[in-house]
Structure formats: C-alpha cells, structure tokens
Design a protein around this motif. Structure first.
Motif, PDB file in Angstrom:
ATOM      1  N   ARG A  13       0.844  -1.048  -0.065  1.00  0.00           N
ATOM      2  CA  ARG A  13      -0.031  -0.021   0.124  1.00  0.00           C
ATOM      3  C   ARG A  13       0.636   1.334  -0.034  1.00  0.00           C
ATOM      4  O   ARG A  13       0.613   2.345  -0.632  1.00  0.00           O
ATOM      5  CB  ARG A  13      -0.957   0.080   1.069  1.00  0.00           C
ATOM      6  N   PHE A  14       1.975   1.265   0.766  1.00  0.00           N
ATOM      7  CA  PHE A  14       2.843   2.296   1.004  1.00  0.00           C
ATOM      8  C   PHE A  14       3.489   2.623  -0.381  1.00  0.00           C
ATOM      9  O   PHE A  14       3.721   3.749  -0.862  1.00  0.00           O
ATOM     10  CB  PHE A  14       3.922   2.096   1.930  1.00  0.00           C
ATOM     11  N   VAL A  15       4.135   1.553  -1.027  1.00  0.00           N
ATOM     12  CA  VAL A  15       4.731   1.760  -2.325  1.00  0.00           C
ATOM     13  C   VAL A  15       3.623   2.228  -3.559  1.00  0.00           C
ATOM     14  O   VAL A  15       3.876   3.104  -4.139  1.00  0.00           O
ATOM     15  CB  VAL A  15       5.062   0.415  -3.134  1.00  0.00           C
ATOM     16  N   LYS A  16       2.189   1.729  -3.482  1.00  0.00           N
ATOM     17  CA  LYS A  16       1.153   2.268  -4.286  1.00  0.00           C
ATOM     18  C   LYS A  16       1.173   4.002  -3.923  1.00  0.00           C
ATOM     19  O   LYS A  16       0.739   4.625  -4.720  1.00  0.00           O
ATOM     20  CB  LYS A  16       0.013   1.489  -4.430  1.00  0.00           C
ATOM     21  N   PHE A  17       1.112   4.096  -2.599  1.00  0.00           N
ATOM     22  CA  PHE A  17       0.793   5.358  -2.118  1.00  0.00           C
ATOM     23  C   PHE A  17       1.765   6.357  -2.897  1.00  0.00           C
ATOM     24  O   PHE A  17       1.573   7.570  -3.308  1.00  0.00           O
ATOM     25  CB  PHE A  17       0.805   5.438  -0.850  1.00  0.00           C
ATOM     26  N   LEU A  18       3.127   5.856  -2.877  1.00  0.00           N
ATOM     27  CA  LEU A  18       4.246   6.500  -3.227  1.00  0.00           C
ATOM     28  C   LEU A  18       3.906   6.922  -4.878  1.00  0.00           C
ATOM     29  O   LEU A  18       4.137   8.042  -5.332  1.00  0.00           O
ATOM     30  CB  LEU A  18       5.697   5.995  -3.267  1.00  0.00           C
ATOM     31  N   PHE A  19       3.724   5.830  -5.634  1.00  0.00           N
ATOM     32  CA  PHE A  19       3.418   5.917  -7.012  1.00  0.00           C
ATOM     33  C   PHE A  19       2.210   7.011  -7.326  1.00  0.00           C
ATOM     34  O   PHE A  19       2.365   7.900  -8.077  1.00  0.00           O
ATOM     35  CB  PHE A  19       3.427   4.721  -7.750  1.00  0.00           C
ATOM     36  N   VAL A  20       1.142   6.858  -6.570  1.00  0.00           N
ATOM     37  CA  VAL A  20      -0.044   7.679  -6.927  1.00  0.00           C
ATOM     38  C   VAL A  20       0.093   8.810  -6.475  1.00  0.00           C
ATOM     39  O   VAL A  20      -0.105  10.211  -6.970  1.00  0.00           O
ATOM     40  CB  VAL A  20      -1.210   6.873  -6.061  1.00  0.00           C
ATOM     41  N   GLY A  21       1.084   9.026  -5.452  1.00  0.00           N
ATOM     42  CA  GLY A  21       1.361  10.413  -4.919  1.00  0.00           C
ATOM     43  C   GLY A  21       2.216  11.264  -5.697  1.00  0.00           C
ATOM     44  O   GLY A  21       1.981  12.525  -5.784  1.00  0.00           O
ATOM     45  N   VAL A  22       2.971  10.622  -6.554  1.00  0.00           N
ATOM     46  CA  VAL A  22       3.700  11.609  -7.763  1.00  0.00           C
ATOM     47  C   VAL A  22       2.523  11.999  -8.694  1.00  0.00           C
ATOM     48  O   VAL A  22       2.917  13.180  -9.167  1.00  0.00           O
ATOM     49  CB  VAL A  22       4.619  10.507  -8.393  1.00  0.00           C
ATOM     50  N   LEU A  23       1.830  11.175  -9.126  1.00  0.00           N
ATOM     51  CA  LEU A  23       0.565  11.705  -9.943  1.00  0.00           C
ATOM     52  C   LEU A  23      -0.202  12.578  -9.164  1.00  0.00           C
ATOM     53  O   LEU A  23      -0.429  13.887  -9.740  1.00  0.00           O
ATOM     54  CB  LEU A  23      -0.294  10.308 -10.342  1.00  0.00           C
ATOM     55  N   ASN A  24      -0.586  12.611  -8.011  1.00  0.00           N
ATOM     56  CA  ASN A  24      -1.245  13.629  -7.429  1.00  0.00           C
ATOM     57  C   ASN A  24      -0.723  14.685  -7.064  1.00  0.00           C
ATOM     58  O   ASN A  24      -1.075  15.837  -6.882  1.00  0.00           O
ATOM     59  CB  ASN A  24      -1.756  12.987  -5.806  1.00  0.00           C
ATOM     60  N   THR A  25       0.822  14.679  -6.705  1.00  0.00           N
ATOM     61  CA  THR A  25       1.347  15.871  -6.362  1.00  0.00           C
ATOM     62  C   THR A  25       1.928  16.669  -7.711  1.00  0.00           C
ATOM     63  O   THR A  25       1.712  17.943  -7.657  1.00  0.00           O
ATOM     64  CB  THR A  25       2.963  15.462  -5.807  1.00  0.00           C
ATOM     65  N   ALA A  26       2.230  15.726  -8.765  1.00  0.00           N
ATOM     66  CA  ALA A  26       1.977  16.681 -10.276  1.00  0.00           C
ATOM     67  C   ALA A  26       0.692  17.393 -10.509  1.00  0.00           C
ATOM     68  O   ALA A  26       0.843  18.560 -10.759  1.00  0.00           O
ATOM     69  CB  ALA A  26       2.520  15.593 -11.205  1.00  0.00           C
ATOM     70  N   PHE A  27      -0.262  16.798 -10.272  1.00  0.00           N
ATOM     71  CA  PHE A  27      -1.342  17.518 -10.552  1.00  0.00           C
ATOM     72  C   PHE A  27      -1.744  18.660  -9.749  1.00  0.00           C
ATOM     73  O   PHE A  27      -1.998  19.854 -10.099  1.00  0.00           O
ATOM     74  CB  PHE A  27      -2.641  16.421 -10.261  1.00  0.00           C
ATOM     75  N   GLY A  28      -1.513  18.618  -8.384  1.00  0.00           N
ATOM     76  CA  GLY A  28      -1.708  19.578  -7.430  1.00  0.00           C
ATOM     77  C   GLY A  28      -0.701  20.699  -7.518  1.00  0.00           C
ATOM     78  O   GLY A  28      -0.987  21.950  -7.640  1.00  0.00           O
TER      79      GLY A  28
END
Length: 137
Positions: A13-28
């Motif tokens: 879950r943490f690894v997925k959070f990191l990858f999704v976090g890159v997408l979310n961070t780029a969006f924000g």
C-alpha cells in the motif's frame, strides 16, 4: 519483487501510495503553478484552490488505487484530513516565504514532508488505523 511486496499489504500500500502520490503531487503542483503564474492569483488563493481541486482528485486516486475503497462515505473525514494538511502547509509555506524563499520554490521544498504527513492521515481515514500498526481493535 511485486509478489514479495503484495505479501506485505501495508508495504505494498505504501509503494502504491508513493506512485499515486507522484501523480497527485504533479496534479496539485501544476494547478498551484497555473493559478499562481498564469491566473496571477496570490499564493494564498492559489494554494487554497489547488487544495480544493486536489482533494477531489486525490480522494479518487487514493480510494480506488491505493486503499481499495469505493463510494463517498469516507469523503467527509478525508476532507477533514486535507483541511488539516492545508493549514499545516499554509503555515510552513508562509514561514518559508518569510525566510526568503520564492512562493514557488518554497512549495516545491514542502512537497515531500507534506506527502509523508498525508500518508499517515489518509491511511487512518481510509483504513481506520495507522499504517504499519496492524489491524485496529
């Protein structure tokens, strides 16, 4: 390696959070930069609007991709977590700007620390427990 990670649900879950976090961070960050530079908004308004749009975007990606939640029942608590993150981010951003950093670079430096706090808060909101602490009793 992926199979080994999947055998440890919190780590996966943490690894997925990191990858999704890159997408979310780029969006924000893109929304913040566009509102700041192209729309000409002050950093306070750019930050507020990027958080509003980011909350809705992130709820979908975190809920579906990372934590496997469906529906909107956890959205109010999720919004509450992001309101807390907003005020923490706003305070840190104001301090960094007051220390002499530009409004854009100050936010860029805050991305990683804010992501770490977000993981803890989002984990609690979407799973009912702290990450890496086992099931809630």
């Amino acid at each position: 390696m992926i199979l080994a990670l999947r055998s440890r649900p919190d780590l996966w879950r943490f690894v997925k959070f990191l990858f999704v976090g890159v997408l979310n961070t780029a969006f924000g960050f893109a929304v913040y930069a566009v509102l700041l530079r192209l729309a000409g908004l002050p950093w306070q308004w750019a930050l507020a609007l990027s958080y509003v749009l980011g909350i809705l975007w992130n709820f979908g990606t975190h809920g579906r991709i990372v934590f496997g939640t469906r529906g909107l029942s956890r959205l109010p608590a999720y919004v509450g977590a992001y309101v807390a993150l907003f005020f923490l981010n706003r305070w840190a951003l104001a301090a960094a700007i007051a220390a002499g950093l530009s409004d854009l670079w100050a936010q860029a430096l805050l991305v990683l620390p804010m992501a770490m706090v977000a993981f803890v808060l989002v984990s609690v909101v979407l799973t009912g427990r702290l990450p890496f602490r086992g099931a809630r009793r």
